[in-house]
Design a protein around this motif. Structure first.
Motif, PDB file in Angstrom:
ATOM      1  N   ASP A 177     -42.828 -11.059  32.464  1.00  0.00           N
ATOM      2  CA  ASP A 177     -42.955  -9.713  31.899  1.00  0.00           C
ATOM      3  C   ASP A 177     -41.542  -9.213  31.616  1.00  0.00           C
ATOM      4  O   ASP A 177     -40.554  -9.837  32.017  1.00  0.00           O
ATOM      5  CB  ASP A 177     -43.685  -8.788  32.881  1.00  0.00           C
ATOM      6  N   GLU A 214     -51.802   0.165  41.824  1.00  0.00           N
ATOM      7  CA  GLU A 214     -51.832  -0.094  40.385  1.00  0.00           C
ATOM      8  C   GLU A 214     -51.374  -1.520  40.075  1.00  0.00           C
ATOM      9  O   GLU A 214     -51.952  -2.199  39.219  1.00  0.00           O
ATOM     10  CB  GLU A 214     -50.951   0.916  39.656  1.00  0.00           C
ATOM     11  N   THR A 217     -54.180  -3.876  40.982  1.00  0.00           N
ATOM     12  CA  THR A 217     -55.240  -3.812  39.978  1.00  0.00           C
ATOM     13  C   THR A 217     -54.863  -4.616  38.744  1.00  0.00           C
ATOM     14  O   THR A 217     -55.697  -5.344  38.184  1.00  0.00           O
ATOM     15  CB  THR A 217     -55.519  -2.347  39.590  1.00  0.00           C
ATOM     16  N   ASN A 218     -53.611  -4.512  38.322  1.00  0.00           N
ATOM     17  CA  ASN A 218     -53.160  -5.239  37.133  1.00  0.00           C
ATOM     18  C   ASN A 218     -53.149  -6.744  37.371  1.00  0.00           C
ATOM     19  O   ASN A 218     -53.490  -7.526  36.466  1.00  0.00           O
ATOM     20  CB  ASN A 218     -51.762  -4.757  36.726  1.00  0.00           C
ATOM     21  N   ARG A 221     -56.747  -7.946  37.287  1.00  0.00           N
ATOM     22  CA  ARG A 221     -57.221  -7.972  35.902  1.00  0.00           C
ATOM     23  C   ARG A 221     -56.695  -9.221  35.185  1.00  0.00           C
ATOM     24  O   ARG A 221     -57.421  -9.889  34.454  1.00  0.00           O
ATOM     25  CB  ARG A 221     -56.774  -6.712  35.168  1.00  0.00           C
ATOM     26  N   GLY A 222     -55.427  -9.533  35.415  1.00  0.00           N
ATOM     27  CA  GLY A 222     -54.850 -10.717  34.787  1.00  0.00           C
ATOM     28  C   GLY A 222     -55.497 -12.002  35.269  1.00  0.00           C
ATOM     29  O   GLY A 222     -55.747 -12.917  34.469  1.00  0.00           O
TER      30      GLY A 222
END
Length: 267
Positions: A177, A214, A217-218, A221-222
């Motif tokens: 990232d 957060e 959660t990310n 999701r990934g």
């Protein structure tokens, strides 16, 4: 039809697990009720092809029974094929075949053995129809591996063993990232650890409960978007494999640690 749909799942599993053709001797074809019933299901299934396997990038282009083999032609993207982690020796091993067969019920395996039917998979590049490889697992091999797993003389590869082989192929550091680099990955306490470096001088106090939630959660999701990861769902759940993300700042100081459990991902 239910039996054949269970068999189709094996296409997906073998695509991840196997990289080399395994050749064994075959018995004379058996003409029995179990075999005839399976052959009828194959004929019924042909009208539904080509068929995408839900949750994957694999498409079954054709299916036939040739002698003692289910013959599947499966197409997939080259990028997915390149992600495979096993070497030819490991993929061809009985431990890996045991890992694949673990996704089948005893009843399904017994039907295959009774009908003397094995598998042949032809994996093709969806872009140009070139062949990645052909894989054959005979009914004799299915019977032998299944018997040794049941009597405890053969253990399949664990999820962490497969992950360790995949990690050995990773080139690190790699940017994952903006301003974040994956610097290490390893197995510890039966779980998979990833270490990431953030290009900033930070402190643990910079990450409050809300920001950590957060981030978690990310990550989840990934992981859910990774089709190859999701294809290992049953084994991850069975072995309760956790995925731990350790974040460090540019000084190498640990500033956050996030653990993802199987229930976080698959609930």
């Amino acid at each position: 039809m239910k039996f054949l749909r269970v068999i189709l799942i094996m296409v997906m599993l073998l695509s991840v697990a196997c990289l080399i053709s395994c050749n064994f001797k075959y018995k004379k074809p058996v003409d029995n009720a179990a075999r005839n019933a399976i052959i009828k299901e194959v004929e019924d299934m042909k009208g539904q092809l080509p068929m995408n396997i839900p949750g994957t990038d694999f498409t079954i282009q054709s299916i036939e029974i040739d002698g003692n083999e289910f013959v599947y032609v499966v197409s997939l993207p080259e990028t997915i094929w390149e992600q495979q982690g096993l070497s030819q020796t490991d993929a061809n091993s009985d431990r890996n075949i045991a890992r694949v067969l673990a996704n089948f019920s005893d009843k399904t395996l017994e039907k295959l053995i009774e009908a003397n039917l094995g598998f042949k998979y032809v994996y093709k590049n969806e872009r140009n129809d070139s062949t990645f490889m052909e894989l054959i697992i005979s009914a004799d091999k299915i019977s032998d591996v299944h018997r040794r797993v049941k009597d405890g003389t053969l253990k399949s590869f664990t999820m962490t063993e497969i992950a360790e082989k995949e990690i050995s192929k990773m080139k690190m550091p790699m940017q994952i990232d903006e301003g974040i680099w994956l610097t290490d990955a390893y197995i510890k306490y039966g779980n998979v650890y990833y270490e990431a470096m953030i290009e900033a001088e930070l402190d643990a106090s910079d990450f409050d409960a809300k920001s950590l939630a957060e981030m978690k959660t990310n990550i989840i999701r990934g992981l859910k978007e990774e089709k190859i990861f999701m294809m290992n769902k049953n084994q991850i759940l069975k072995e309760n494999t956790h995925f731990v993300y350790v974040y460090k700042d540019n000084r190498g100081k640990v500033i956050a640690k996030i653990s993802i459990s199987p229930s976080d991902i698959f609930r």
